[in-house]
Design a protein around this motif. Structure first.
Motif, PDB file in Angstrom:
ATOM      1  N   THR A  35      13.025  18.858  -2.920  1.00  0.00           N
ATOM      2  CA  THR A  35      14.046  20.071  -2.943  1.00  0.00           C
ATOM      3  C   THR A  35      15.313  19.628  -3.304  1.00  0.00           C
ATOM      4  N   GLY A  36      15.666  18.838  -2.128  1.00  0.00           N
ATOM      5  CA  GLY A  36      17.133  18.184  -2.176  1.00  0.00           C
ATOM      6  C   GLY A  36      17.289  17.317  -3.437  1.00  0.00           C
ATOM      7  N   LEU A  37      16.428  16.710  -3.979  1.00  0.00           N
ATOM      8  CA  LEU A  37      16.808  15.731  -5.007  1.00  0.00           C
ATOM      9  C   LEU A  37      16.876  16.211  -6.325  1.00  0.00           C
ATOM     10  N   VAL A  53      23.311  13.106  -0.556  1.00  0.00           N
ATOM     11  CA  VAL A  53      22.014  13.467  -0.213  1.00  0.00           C
ATOM     12  C   VAL A  53      21.706  12.590   1.098  1.00  0.00           C
ATOM     13  N   VAL A  54      21.454  13.370   2.272  1.00  0.00           N
ATOM     14  CA  VAL A  54      21.149  12.490   3.459  1.00  0.00           C
ATOM     15  C   VAL A  54      20.034  12.895   4.020  1.00  0.00           C
ATOM     16  N   ASP A  55      19.230  11.829   4.304  1.00  0.00           N
ATOM     17  CA  ASP A  55      17.812  12.005   5.086  1.00  0.00           C
ATOM     18  C   ASP A  55      17.803  11.184   6.268  1.00  0.00           C
ATOM     19  N   ALA A  56      17.375  11.822   7.226  1.00  0.00           N
ATOM     20  CA  ALA A  56      16.938  10.896   8.512  1.00  0.00           C
ATOM     21  C   ALA A  56      15.897   9.896   8.252  1.00  0.00           C
ATOM     22  N   MET A  57      14.985  10.085   7.521  1.00  0.00           N
ATOM     23  CA  MET A  57      13.923   8.781   7.208  1.00  0.00           C
ATOM     24  C   MET A  57      14.372   8.304   5.806  1.00  0.00           C
ATOM     25  N   GLY A  60      12.354  10.392   0.446  1.00  0.00           N
ATOM     26  CA  GLY A  60      10.942  11.020   0.023  1.00  0.00           C
ATOM     27  C   GLY A  60       9.980  10.846   1.107  1.00  0.00           C
ATOM     28  N   GLU A  61      10.253  10.260   2.279  1.00  0.00           N
ATOM     29  CA  GLU A  61       9.455   9.965   3.565  1.00  0.00           C
ATOM     30  C   GLU A  61       8.732  11.248   3.963  1.00  0.00           C
ATOM     31  N   GLY A  62       9.268  12.346   3.905  1.00  0.00           N
ATOM     32  CA  GLY A  62       8.683  13.552   4.376  1.00  0.00           C
ATOM     33  C   GLY A  62       7.292  13.693   3.493  1.00  0.00           C
ATOM     34  N   ALA A  63       7.044  15.084   3.404  1.00  0.00           N
ATOM     35  CA  ALA A  63       5.902  15.818   2.578  1.00  0.00           C
ATOM     36  C   ALA A  63       5.756  15.037   1.197  1.00  0.00           C
ATOM     37  N   SER A  64       6.989  14.922   0.686  1.00  0.00           N
ATOM     38  CA  SER A  64       7.063  14.632  -0.780  1.00  0.00           C
ATOM     39  C   SER A  64       6.465  13.176  -1.299  1.00  0.00           C
ATOM     40  N   SER A  65       6.385  12.239  -0.145  1.00  0.00           N
ATOM     41  CA  SER A  65       5.519  11.145  -0.469  1.00  0.00           C
ATOM     42  C   SER A  65       4.038  11.143   0.042  1.00  0.00           C
ATOM     43  N   ARG A  66       3.604  12.254   0.479  1.00  0.00           N
ATOM     44  CA  ARG A  66       2.457  12.268   1.358  1.00  0.00           C
ATOM     45  C   ARG A  66       1.445  13.066   0.806  1.00  0.00           C
ATOM     46  N   ASN A  67       1.609  14.108  -0.120  1.00  0.00           N
ATOM     47  CA  ASN A  67       1.066  15.469  -0.647  1.00  0.00           C
ATOM     48  C   ASN A  67      -0.184  14.830  -1.529  1.00  0.00           C
ATOM     49  N   ALA A 239      17.582  21.371   3.009  1.00  0.00           N
ATOM     50  CA  ALA A 239      16.248  21.170   2.190  1.00  0.00           C
ATOM     51  C   ALA A 239      15.238  20.234   3.012  1.00  0.00           C
ATOM     52  N   VAL A 240      14.787  20.976   4.301  1.00  0.00           N
ATOM     53  CA  VAL A 240      14.179  20.156   5.051  1.00  0.00           C
ATOM     54  C   VAL A 240      12.814  20.753   5.417  1.00  0.00           C
ATOM     55  N   ASN A 241      12.551  21.757   4.708  1.00  0.00           N
ATOM     56  CA  ASN A 241      11.101  22.395   4.602  1.00  0.00           C
ATOM     57  C   ASN A 241      10.294  22.047   6.102  1.00  0.00           C
ATOM     58  N   GLU A 247      17.706  21.366  15.459  1.00  0.00           N
ATOM     59  CA  GLU A 247      19.171  21.409  14.662  1.00  0.00           C
ATOM     60  C   GLU A 247      19.383  22.588  13.807  1.00  0.00           C
ATOM     61  N   PHE A 248      18.327  23.163  13.369  1.00  0.00           N
ATOM     62  CA  PHE A 248      18.134  24.464  12.603  1.00  0.00           C
ATOM     63  C   PHE A 248      17.692  25.621  13.168  1.00  0.00           C
ATOM     64  N   PRO A 249      18.335  26.201  14.351  1.00  0.00           N
ATOM     65  CA  PRO A 249      17.764  27.297  15.003  1.00  0.00           C
ATOM     66  C   PRO A 249      17.460  28.546  14.216  1.00  0.00           C
ATOM     67  N   ASN A 372       2.304  24.648  -1.308  1.00  0.00           N
ATOM     68  CA  ASN A 372       2.406  24.259  -2.754  1.00  0.00           C
ATOM     69  C   ASN A 372       3.764  23.884  -3.189  1.00  0.00           C
ATOM     70  N   GLY A 373       4.267  22.746  -2.707  1.00  0.00           N
ATOM     71  CA  GLY A 373       5.765  22.520  -3.045  1.00  0.00           C
ATOM     72  C   GLY A 373       6.031  21.650  -3.930  1.00  0.00           C
ATOM     73  N   VAL A 374       4.784  20.903  -4.536  1.00  0.00           N
ATOM     74  CA  VAL A 374       5.233  19.899  -5.591  1.00  0.00           C
ATOM     75  C   VAL A 374       6.339  20.507  -6.739  1.00  0.00           C
ATOM     76  N   SER A 375       5.501  21.646  -7.376  1.00  0.00           N
ATOM     77  CA  SER A 375       6.295  22.435  -8.406  1.00  0.00           C
ATOM     78  C   SER A 375       7.486  23.316  -7.788  1.00  0.00           C
ATOM     79  N   MET A 376       6.902  24.109  -6.617  1.00  0.00           N
ATOM     80  CA  MET A 376       7.873  24.883  -6.262  1.00  0.00           C
ATOM     81  C   MET A 376       9.368  24.516  -5.621  1.00  0.00           C
ATOM     82  N   ALA A 377       8.902  23.487  -4.919  1.00  0.00           N
ATOM     83  CA  ALA A 377      10.256  22.679  -4.303  1.00  0.00           C
ATOM     84  C   ALA A 377      11.031  22.062  -5.351  1.00  0.00           C
ATOM     85  N   THR A 378      10.534  21.864  -6.483  1.00  0.00           N
ATOM     86  CA  THR A 378      11.190  21.241  -7.869  1.00  0.00           C
ATOM     87  C   THR A 378      11.975  22.131  -8.388  1.00  0.00           C
TER      88      THR A 378
HETATM   89  C1  LIG Z   1      -0.798  16.227   3.361  1.00  0.00           C
HETATM   90  C2  LIG Z   1      -0.095  17.149   2.388  1.00  0.00           C
HETATM   91  C3  LIG Z   1      -0.591  17.556   1.148  1.00  0.00           C
HETATM   92  C4  LIG Z   1       0.177  18.394   0.284  1.00  0.00           C
HETATM   93  N1  LIG Z   1      -0.357  18.501  -0.843  1.00  0.00           N
HETATM   94  C5  LIG Z   1       0.364  19.229  -1.886  1.00  0.00           C
HETATM   95  C6  LIG Z   1      -0.294  19.382  -2.961  1.00  0.00           C
HETATM   96  O1  LIG Z   1      -1.351  18.851  -3.578  1.00  0.00           O
HETATM   97  N2  LIG Z   1       0.467  20.203  -4.020  1.00  0.00           N
HETATM   98  C7  LIG Z   1       1.569  20.725  -3.554  1.00  0.00           C
HETATM   99  O2  LIG Z   1       2.061  21.640  -4.329  1.00  0.00           O
HETATM  100  N3  LIG Z   1       2.038  20.759  -2.461  1.00  0.00           N
HETATM  101  C8  LIG Z   1       1.429  19.839  -1.403  1.00  0.00           C
HETATM  102  N4  LIG Z   1       2.022  19.767  -0.283  1.00  0.00           N
HETATM  103  C9  LIG Z   1       3.325  20.298  -0.080  1.00  0.00           C
HETATM  104  C10 LIG Z   1       4.440  19.531  -0.636  1.00  0.00           C
HETATM  105  O3  LIG Z   1       4.424  18.257  -0.341  1.00  0.00           O
HETATM  106  C11 LIG Z   1       5.890  19.901  -0.210  1.00  0.00           C
HETATM  107  O4  LIG Z   1       5.843  21.359  -0.014  1.00  0.00           O
HETATM  108  C12 LIG Z   1       7.209  19.413  -0.582  1.00  0.00           C
HETATM  109  O5  LIG Z   1       7.179  17.822  -0.695  1.00  0.00           O
HETATM  110  C13 LIG Z   1       8.543  19.789   0.164  1.00  0.00           C
HETATM  111  O6  LIG Z   1       9.251  18.911  -0.246  1.00  0.00           O
HETATM  112  P1  LIG Z   1      10.708  19.184   0.379  1.00  0.00           P
HETATM  113  O7  LIG Z   1      11.562  18.113  -0.379  1.00  0.00           O
HETATM  114  O8  LIG Z   1      11.261  20.625   0.575  1.00  0.00           O
HETATM  115  O9  LIG Z   1      10.666  18.738   1.789  1.00  0.00           O
HETATM  116  P2  LIG Z   1       9.964  17.400   2.241  1.00  0.00           P
HETATM  117  O10 LIG Z   1       9.595  16.354   1.353  1.00  0.00           O
HETATM  118  O11 LIG Z   1       9.162  17.428   3.578  1.00  0.00           O
HETATM  119  O12 LIG Z   1      11.601  16.734   2.853  1.00  0.00           O
HETATM  120  C14 LIG Z   1      12.362  17.125   3.831  1.00  0.00           C
HETATM  121  C15 LIG Z   1      12.909  15.948   4.341  1.00  0.00           C
HETATM  122  O13 LIG Z   1      14.022  16.463   5.403  1.00  0.00           O
HETATM  123  C16 LIG Z   1      14.773  15.444   6.030  1.00  0.00           C
HETATM  124  N5  LIG Z   1      15.125  16.090   7.343  1.00  0.00           N
HETATM  125  C17 LIG Z   1      14.707  16.965   8.384  1.00  0.00           C
HETATM  126  N6  LIG Z   1      15.669  17.173   9.323  1.00  0.00           N
HETATM  127  C18 LIG Z   1      16.701  16.374   8.751  1.00  0.00           C
HETATM  128  C19 LIG Z   1      18.131  16.299   9.555  1.00  0.00           C
HETATM  129  N7  LIG Z   1      18.358  16.938  10.796  1.00  0.00           N
HETATM  130  N8  LIG Z   1      18.755  15.448   8.933  1.00  0.00           N
HETATM  131  C20 LIG Z   1      18.484  14.731   7.899  1.00  0.00           C
HETATM  132  N9  LIG Z   1      17.101  14.735   7.294  1.00  0.00           N
HETATM  133  C21 LIG Z   1      16.381  15.493   7.759  1.00  0.00           C
HETATM  134  C22 LIG Z   1      13.106  14.740   6.520  1.00  0.00           C
HETATM  135  O14 LIG Z   1      13.224  13.517   7.031  1.00  0.00           O
HETATM  136  C23 LIG Z   1      12.330  14.973   5.221  1.00  0.00           C
HETATM  137  O15 LIG Z   1      12.505  13.625   4.599  1.00  0.00           O
HETATM  138  C24 LIG Z   1       1.272  18.891   0.667  1.00  0.00           C
HETATM  139  C25 LIG Z   1       1.983  18.490   1.886  1.00  0.00           C
HETATM  140  C26 LIG Z   1       1.172  17.755   2.749  1.00  0.00           C
HETATM  141  C27 LIG Z   1       2.002  17.267   3.971  1.00  0.00           C
END
Ligand SMILES: Cc1cc2nc3c(=O)[nH]c(=O)nc-3n(C[C@H](O)[C@H](O)[C@H](O)COP(=O)(O)OP(=O)(O)OC[C@H]3O[C@@H](n4cnc5c(N)ncnc54)[C@H](O)[C@@H]3O)c2cc1C
Length: 435
Positions: A35-37, A53-57, A60-67, A239-241, A247-249, A372-378
């Motif tokens: 989302t953020g990128l 762009v600022v991230d605590a980790m 891409g270490e959140g869901a974006s590199s794990r899905n 963009a923290v999903n 911190e986001f009440p 379902n965020g790969v396409s929707m978040a982008t």
């Molecule tokens: C195991 C798994 C499988 C999945 N499979 C699919 C799939 O096959 N297809 C699909 O479409 N979707 C899938 N998804 C969902 C998809 O990965 C997510 O919807 C998408 O990655 C969300 O992207 P994002 O950028 O919004 O959030 P994220 O990638 O989660 O990034 C959020 C970031 O915000 C940061 N953050 C949070 N709070 C703070 C703060 N206070 N200060 C600074 N940084 C902060 C975090 O560190 C994190 O890096 C899956 C998810 C998981 C976990």
């Protein structure tokens, strides 16, 4: 067995810049995932400079590199539901957003010019029950003739043509969907953003922002507790999903973060896996507690995901449940070695709709891709950039829809085990009376 994502073998998340040499920016984006990128890329391509762009980790270490890297994106509701809740025009636009997201993602992914293992060989939705299969048939039959050609209905007796399992009552094959390598993709987005001049800072946690005239003063602290900094930004975009903390009440009263789990098998004979999942398509199903699975991009492993537990489980515990699901789906995989088990956070809204817009203090946000965020978040990252730029026509579809809250709830989804039991019951009930 490693407890880090299989994807990190090829593309482990990297840190960005670790210290700030200036304290003001045009747009401050919190969250370096899709989302953020994606928002940062659109803003920079539109000529906006000085974006942070600022991230605590790490990046891409959140869901974006794990899905699971599956590109498909069907809403968890139909047009009638959307129109009932949001009115005729808005309801139609919301469905259009879900449709548009996959083609936008493919265009953006291809524009990055990077190897992200993009594969458009198709996506299979397995019908858990005969009733679900009838629903899949209905979805296909209601499509305009030109779109219908992308959808192939597979009768129960023919399922083995697309998937070597006996657990489904039929399937719907979408020829135009597919998969990518999620961690390579988020890295490629970050590389593109940086090439456009965007600066990415990691290891810094956002703690809130105060209004200062027409701008914001955002508080950031280092995650290792060694420093704090205040950044002045014209606009802030959250963009923290599923990783939204206390911190986001405002968001926490509205979102349900849920852990999703995945496992990877050891390398197995290519021909054996080609028989199980031909053409390296991706698979999901129609259950309330769904499985999603695929082969690795090189075709040699099975990557199997699902909601193995509705209580918080660690990677060892979740691997037990996922292995059982996998072996139930493909009995020939009984006893194979697992090399990776990992988890990550997805994020749901009570109404199962993605919500994006502005918080009461004017800060922008986007949240709830409902798994379902790969396409929707982008796509919504891009759409939010258009909103920040105040582009004509930005206020449509999921942007600015009413984001319902649950009363007496502050972000701790204590009710998930109850929901899990209910879903398990519904999935069982769906098969009652079926032979
Ligand atoms: C195991 C798994 C499988 C999945 N499979 C699919 C799939 O096959 N297809 C699909 O479409 N979707 C899938 N998804 C969902 C998809 O990965 C997510 O919807 C998408 O990655 C969300 O992207 P994002 O950028 O919004 O959030 P994220 O990638 O989660 O990034 C959020 C970031 O915000 C940061 N953050 C949070 N709070 C703070 C703060 N206070 N200060 C600074 N940084 C902060 C975090 O560190 C994190 O890096 C899956 C998810 C998981 C976990």
């Amino acid at each position: 067995m490693k407890t880090t994502p299989y994807w990190w073998e090829d593309a482990e998340p990297q840190h960005g810049e670790r210290s700030f040499d200036k304290s003001d920016c045009s747009v401050l984006i919190i969250g370096a995932g899709y989302t953020g990128l994606s928002a940062a890329i659109t803003l920079a391509e539109e000529g906006i400079g000085n974006i942070f762009v600022v991230d605590a980790m790490r990046i891409g270490e959140g869901a974006s590199s794990r899905n699971g890297g599956q590109l498909g994106n069907s809403p968890k509701f139909d047009l009638a539901y959307a129109q009932r809740k949001f009115g005729d025009k808005r309801g139609r636009e919301i469905i259009e957003d879900y449709d548009a997201s996959v083609s936008f993602l493919i265009k953006r992914a291809q524009s990055l010019g990077a190897d992200i293992d993009l594969n458009l060989n198709g996506s299979v939705a397995g019908a858990h029950s005969r009733q679900d299969f009838a629903r899949l048939r209905q979805i296909r039959d209601r499509l305009p003739a030109d779109k219908r050609t992308q959808f192939e209905l597979i009768e129960e007796k023919d399922v083995h043509r697309v998937l070597k399992t006996d657990i489904y009552r039929g399937a719907l094959l979408r020829h135009d969907w597919g998969s990518l390598h999620p961690a390579k993709y988020v890295k490629a987005l970050a590389d593109r953003a940086r090439a456009l001049g965007v600066r990415i800072f990691t290891g810094w946690r956002y703690g809130g922002a105060d209004k200062s005239g027409s701008a914001y003063l955002a508080r950031l602290s280092q995650t290792n507790d060694t420093g704090t900094v205040q950044i002045r930004a014209d606009s802030v975009f959250i963009a923290v999903n599923g990783y939204a903390g206390p911190e986001f009440p405002w968001l926490r009263k509205r979102i349900i973060p849920v852990q999703s789990y995945m496992i990877a098998t050891e390398e197995l004979p290519f021909d054996m896996l080609e028989e199980l999942i031909p053409q390296n398509r991706v698979v999901n199903d129609t259950k309330h507690i769904l499985y999603y699975f695929r082969r690795s991009p090189d075709g040699k492993r099975i990557l199997f995901g699902g909601r193995a537990s509705f209580r918080k489980a660690n990677e060892q515990e979740s691997a037990v449940g996922l292995r059982a699901f996998m072996e139930h789906t493909f009995p020939s995989l009984r006893g194979v070695k697992l090399t990776h088990s990992w988890l990550g956070n997805v994020c749901f809204a009570y109404d199962f709709v993605t919500h994006a817009g502005r918080l009461p203090d004017g800060i922008y946000y986007s949240s709830c891709y409902n798994g379902n965020g790969v396409s929707m978040a982008t796509y919504i990252g891009h759409r939010m950039a258009e909103m920040i730029l105040n582009k004509p026509g930005h206020d449509r579809g999921v942007i600015n829809t009413h984001f319902p809250r649950l009363y007496c709830y502050n972000g701790n989804p204590w009710f998930l085990p109850i929901v899990g039991s209910w879903y398990r019951f519904l999935d069982k009930k769906a098969r009652w009376g079926e032979k």
